[in-house]
Design a protein around this motif. Sequence first.
Motif, PDB file in Angstrom:
ATOM      1  N   TYR A   1       0.867  -1.065  -0.091  1.00 58.27           N
ATOM      2  CA  TYR A   1       0.064   0.047  -0.020  1.00 58.27           C
ATOM      3  C   TYR A   1       0.946   1.305   0.039  1.00 58.27           C
ATOM      4  O   TYR A   1       0.518   2.110  -0.673  1.00 58.27           O
ATOM      5  CB  TYR A   1      -0.882   0.087   1.445  1.00 58.27           C
ATOM      6  CG  TYR A   1      -2.199  -0.925   1.118  1.00 58.27           C
ATOM      7  CD1 TYR A   1      -3.300  -0.807  -0.126  1.00 58.27           C
ATOM      8  CD2 TYR A   1      -2.560  -1.683   1.945  1.00 58.27           C
ATOM      9  CE1 TYR A   1      -3.935  -1.618  -0.180  1.00 58.27           C
ATOM     10  CE2 TYR A   1      -3.948  -2.357   2.052  1.00 58.27           C
ATOM     11  CZ  TYR A   1      -4.468  -2.291   0.759  1.00 58.27           C
ATOM     12  OH  TYR A   1      -5.615  -2.910   0.728  1.00 58.27           O
TER      13      TYR A   1
ATOM     14  N   GLN B   1       2.397   1.938  -3.267  1.00 53.94           N
ATOM     15  CA  GLN B   1       1.212   2.586  -4.411  1.00 53.94           C
ATOM     16  C   GLN B   1       0.972   4.074  -3.938  1.00 53.94           C
ATOM     17  O   GLN B   1       0.818   4.726  -4.843  1.00 53.94           O
ATOM     18  CB  GLN B   1      -0.051   1.665  -4.148  1.00 53.94           C
ATOM     19  CG  GLN B   1       0.119   0.263  -4.584  1.00 53.94           C
ATOM     20  CD  GLN B   1      -0.966  -0.384  -4.632  1.00 53.94           C
ATOM     21  OE1 GLN B   1      -2.036  -0.214  -4.989  1.00 53.94           O
ATOM     22  NE2 GLN B   1      -0.860  -1.884  -4.049  1.00 53.94           N
TER      23      GLN B   1
ATOM     24  N   ALA C   1      -1.883   3.750   5.237  1.00 53.29           N
ATOM     25  CA  ALA C   1      -1.775   2.104   4.789  1.00 53.29           C
ATOM     26  C   ALA C   1      -2.449   1.091   6.087  1.00 53.29           C
ATOM     27  O   ALA C   1      -3.170   0.220   5.176  1.00 53.29           O
ATOM     28  CB  ALA C   1      -0.326   1.769   4.524  1.00 53.29           C
TER      29      ALA C   1
ATOM     30  N   MET D   1      -6.315   0.500   5.341  1.00 59.74           N
ATOM     31  CA  MET D   1      -6.554   0.076   4.094  1.00 59.74           C
ATOM     32  C   MET D   1      -7.206  -1.381   4.529  1.00 59.74           C
ATOM     33  O   MET D   1      -6.688  -2.015   5.526  1.00 59.74           O
ATOM     34  CB  MET D   1      -5.568   0.056   3.259  1.00 59.74           C
ATOM     35  CG  MET D   1      -5.164   1.257   2.846  1.00 59.74           C
ATOM     36  SD  MET D   1      -6.356   2.393   1.987  1.00 59.74           S
ATOM     37  CE  MET D   1      -6.540   1.637   0.399  1.00 59.74           C
TER      38      MET D   1
END
Length: 282
Positions: free
Chosen positions: A83, A86, A103, A106
Amino acid sequence: MTGFGKASLQLATKKITVEVKSLNSKGLDLNVRIPSVYREMELGLRNEVAARLERGKIDLSVYIELTGEQTSTKINVPIVHAYMQQMKVVLPQADETELMKMAVRMPDALKTEREEIDENDWIEIQKVIQEALANIVQFRADEGASLHKEFSLRIGNIRGFMQEALQLDPERVQAIKDRLQTAIAELHVQVDENRFEQELIYYLEKLDITEEKVRLTNHLDYFIETLNGSEANGRKLGFITQEMGREINTMGSKANHASMQKLVVQMKDELEKIKEQVLNVL
């Protein structure tokens, strides 16, 4: 059947607490709340509780509170790193701390590992459950002792009111005779005395409460006998109170005497107090 039992135990990394609550019910209505890891033990636990408590609306709750550093929830490190990589593409100016905060929120950033049953822990949990069940059984026993005294008092009161009613019976019979004779005299007609006596006897027999007195006395004796028995007898006591109510009602309908009817009302009042408390008897 009302009662409450609680027990707890502190282990090295967790605290075990068991609570058992019971309310009145015609049968066994058992609700068990237990951590999911021990769910496969629920059937045996239900059978054990049913054998100990027999009847009632019962809630049994087992709480496991972690008090050490142990936890079943872990950070899914590869997912969190993916995460963050990205997000760096989307937010290249963000620092590592901000990316980390986003993160871990998520999906799948945290994972819960399925715990396996620790046999030693379950043995300790069973001990706490047994202690909680013993506490609620003792609670019920203490309440039962109080109810025994209450029932004995109410049954004695009904006996006393019944005896007072029987003492009024000669006065009642004479009052009925006098009332009928006065009514006949007011008619100013010639009456066959023999026929009048026959009809009077027949009428008085219909108002006689001797059978009700005998049956009610038997029901009162049977109630005390059942109360002193060793087996679960709540349902039987309930049935006996119904029979007692029938005899008292019949006695009231036959009374035809103000003072006697007052005593019947007092007997009904005592019986209602018994019926309310019989629901608490296992």
